[in-house]
Design an enzyme around this catalytic site. Sequence first.
Site, mmCIF file in Angstrom:
data_model
loop_
_atom_site.group_PDB
_atom_site.id
_atom_site.type_symbol
_atom_site.label_atom_id
_atom_site.label_comp_id
_atom_site.label_asym_id
_atom_site.label_seq_id
_atom_site.Cartn_x
_atom_site.Cartn_y
_atom_site.Cartn_z
ATOM 1 N N LYS A 1 66.643 48.673 14.512
ATOM 2 C CA LYS A 1 67.757 48.183 15.329
ATOM 3 C C LYS A 1 68.123 46.813 14.808
ATOM 4 C CE LYS A 1 64.988 48.579 18.988
ATOM 5 N NZ LYS A 1 65.726 49.250 20.014
ATOM 6 N N ARG A 2 69.239 46.235 15.308
ATOM 7 C CA ARG A 2 69.574 44.881 14.889
ATOM 8 C C ARG A 2 68.388 43.950 15.157
ATOM 9 N NH1 ARG A 2 74.986 43.789 13.122
ATOM 10 N NH2 ARG A 2 74.373 41.622 13.279
ATOM 11 N N LYS B 1 67.795 58.447 20.286
ATOM 12 C CA LYS B 1 67.785 59.167 19.010
ATOM 13 C C LYS B 1 66.348 59.459 18.571
ATOM 14 C CE LYS B 1 72.050 56.780 18.102
ATOM 15 N NZ LYS B 1 72.638 55.534 17.581
ATOM 16 N N THR C 1 70.486 52.897 22.405
ATOM 17 C CA THR C 1 70.767 54.304 22.111
ATOM 18 C C THR C 1 69.808 54.812 21.039
ATOM 19 O OG1 THR C 1 72.551 53.438 20.730
ATOM 20 C CG2 THR C 1 73.200 54.472 22.802
ATOM 21 N N LYS D 1 65.212 41.622 21.270
ATOM 22 C CA LYS D 1 64.664 42.951 20.961
ATOM 23 C C LYS D 1 63.193 42.860 20.537
ATOM 24 C CE LYS D 1 69.232 44.687 19.476
ATOM 25 N NZ LYS D 1 69.550 45.873 20.299
ATOM 26 N N HIS E 1 79.085 45.977 28.007
ATOM 27 C CA HIS E 1 77.941 46.371 27.182
ATOM 28 C C HIS E 1 76.886 45.288 27.028
ATOM 29 C CE1 HIS E 1 79.604 50.161 25.468
ATOM 30 N NE2 HIS E 1 80.770 49.563 25.682
HETATM 31 C C1 NBG Z 1 75.309 46.955 23.014
HETATM 32 C C2 NBG Z 1 74.010 46.794 23.793
HETATM 33 C C3 NBG Z 1 73.148 48.038 23.692
HETATM 34 C C4 NBG Z 1 73.951 49.261 24.067
HETATM 35 C C5 NBG Z 1 75.223 49.310 23.228
HETATM 36 C C6 NBG Z 1 76.095 50.488 23.601
HETATM 37 C C7 NBG Z 1 76.875 45.149 22.475
HETATM 38 C C8 NBG Z 1 77.755 44.067 23.011
HETATM 39 N N1 NBG Z 1 76.170 45.842 23.347
HETATM 40 O O1 NBG Z 1 72.040 47.924 24.556
HETATM 41 O O2 NBG Z 1 73.316 45.663 23.330
HETATM 42 O O3 NBG Z 1 73.208 50.427 23.870
HETATM 43 O O4 NBG Z 1 75.978 48.140 23.413
HETATM 44 O O5 NBG Z 1 76.387 50.487 24.960
HETATM 45 O O6 NBG Z 1 76.841 45.348 21.288
#
Ligand code: NBG
Length: 824
Positions: free
Chosen positions: A560-561, A672, A668, A566, A367
């Site tokens: 988002k975080r 949404k 994601t 980002k 991920h």
């Molecule tokens: C996160 C990514 C996102 C991705 C999500 C779900 C981690 C390690 N990865 O871009 O930063 O959408 O995983 O796949 O949190």
Amino acid sequence: MSDIAERSLHTRTARSVEAIRRSFVDNLFYITGKTFEKATPYDHYIALAFTIRDRLLSRLISSYKFYDRQAARNVAYLSAEFLVGPHLGNNILNLEMWEHTGEAMRELGLSLEAILETEPEPGLGNGGLGRLAACYMDSLATLEIPAIGYGIRYEFGIFDQSIKDGWQVEVADDWLRNGNPWEIPNLQLRYPVKFGGHTEQYRDDEDNLRVRWIPATVIYGLAYDTHILGYGVININLLRLWKSEARVSFDFQSFNTGDYYGAVDDMVNAQNLSKVLYPNDEPVAGKILRLRQQYFFVSCSLQDMFRITLRDKGSLELFPEKFVIQLNDTHPAIAIAEFMRLLVDEHRMDWDSAWRLGQRTFAYTNHTLLPEALETWPLELFRQNLPRHMEMIVEINNRFLDEIRPLYMDDPDRMARMSLIGGESDDQRYVRMANLACVGSFSINGVAALHTDLLKNTVLKDFYQLWPHKFSNKTNGVTPRRFLALANPPLAGLVHRAIDGHWLRDLTDLARLEPFAADAGFRQEWREVKRAAKLRLAEYILATTNVTVDPDSLFDVQAKRIHEYKRQHLNLLHVISLYLKIKHDLHLEITPRTFIFAGKAAPGYRMAKLIIKLINSVAEIVNRDPATNRLLKVVFVPNMNVKMAQHLYPAADLSEQISTAGKEASGTGNMKFSLNGALTIGTLDGANVEIREAVGAENFFLFGHTVEGVQQLWENGYHPRDHIERTPELRAALEIIASGLFSHGDRALFAPFLDNIWNHDPYLVCADFADYQLKQADAGQHYTNAEQWASMSILNVARMGYFSSDRAIAEYAKDIWHIGMPEP
Ligand code: NBG
């Protein structure tokens, strides 16, 4: 009374309005112990939760029968995080009991919406990765694939964020304080988990040399089960989370020798293991408790799967016929070593047979591409806590290196890169969890097309060249149940009236909305729905931040975080430049805008926290300025979580997906927002690439350097200064921050931020600013044409069918798990 009438009144299972009402009143009294008159809103929630849970559990029986008949391979989804969000609304929706439940509450003088709002958020995840696991649980159940989600029952989830004087303040998330009606403790399922100590060799009764692990401590894992409903199907799946506990509540030996506190300490230490979720985006170094957490839940889960396999198949040789294990990132990758240890040491299987079983069992999803996020553990720490696993990993590594040595005889660097153990000197050595995951799995996948390509060409290149057949892409998806039907009932209703509700099961059916983009009457309704959602969000913003925003302005949202990659700061610098532009030309005609930010920063991530402070500081000045606040508002909505975000998605006009190309694995949130009719302004990063292809380039505001462009910039020597000099708006924005305007004259406050941008700018904010500004103006321009905007918005939704988690799970099932979907 006739049979049918009686059944429809059956307190625990019937679905009529009257039955729900009676059930609710019953539960209110017998569960909460309160009379109707004395009950609080939370009691109402508990009573309704149990009412719905009864109806949910009644599906267990049909489920067992169905799954037994299928005799299918079970998916075990191993994840350190499951960000499920509030359950009640989702369960009512999936049971298709929305109308009746609403009516039953109304008859009692209560509001279903108000009850839903009182449910606490189970914050058992950081962000995208944990939420993806939850979407996948929803889809697994909906597609009727037997699955168990295994994870940790954190007593404290991700912290709650409050904003004090513009700064993020973390507050412990005590989500279990008032109990959790959705979980059922399965206390007979308890497994021992060992830690520390040493190993020793011995000869077994057949004179074979074996190893046993003499641990320093043993704790127990207890199963807590939450049942996960699919949408409109009779089956349910299991989310099994482990809670840690001391072996016995008191160590009587230390108790007797007078060491009462020593005995209590042991108990506290054991319980601490599942105490708190680690926030991500912080260096893992030294976080040994995290490794222990990972091992704890993985060990319990494997012991549980072994029990089930022995029960159903009679032999562990048949494990891969019973289970396939999907590793959600490297957090559970220690499972590969634990699987070997259990089989070889405890079940006395020979190494090769055990390894062959593992090779049919494990599949790994990566991920992230951020090198700092790839998990490694210092060898010494690893050995101290998991001495036997250290030996297992050394053995796996030796065999692996022997296997590839003939291939890479002349390439020692490559061998060193691929080794499961890295580091120059003995005291710097560490275990590489991603390498362990690659070697131990038959399948490796990324989460968006671009991400998978980058994995193959960068981070996991060596493994790709060795085993190209192991690699595949599985672009992420989100569940349309929660993120459209539940989050946005008015829009879901409008879509339903246009094309009926089949999209809830097959999101590609949304394509039938396309012709409505050209229908003026429909566009009108579409706009009314969006405006109503914006009005609701405006009320929420007023209540939470005391800022009044104009629902007719363009709602530009980044939720988002908070992380430099980002690039919330790119967004903010543009906000500041707009502010300055309006200040300089008070007659400027621009589209009125509300910039909405939301997201948590890791508690130890100083730059991210400074960015939050800067957003709030800018908001304070801009919102108060009578010269500009007609055209410009900035808000930071605190404490983003699943529940809160469900207010944001429906109300957004423009969705900010502006990460530096090559950094966001998928995203994601992008899906949404788009699913709720927001247009995207974004870079060619993560799943944005595929979203843009799907919705059409003309319906997407694209800007910024591509992955190749980014690489070029670095190769040519990147100097943010050059870009700042060339972009007067950017320069002015940076200078006004430096002047102290946003910090009550304090020039030092944001100096670390400015220094970073001027001298390093690791995420290329300056290189992308000019283009971003251009596309922002373009979006603002488009927004003034409300008809065209509505049509673009409708097309966005109509073309989001691909991004359902149902599609993603169907791909995993077919390509990786080799599970046939049940006959419809
Ligand atoms: C996160 C990514 C996102 C991705 C999500 C779900 C981690 C390690 N990865 O871009 O930063 O959408 O995983 O796949 O949190």
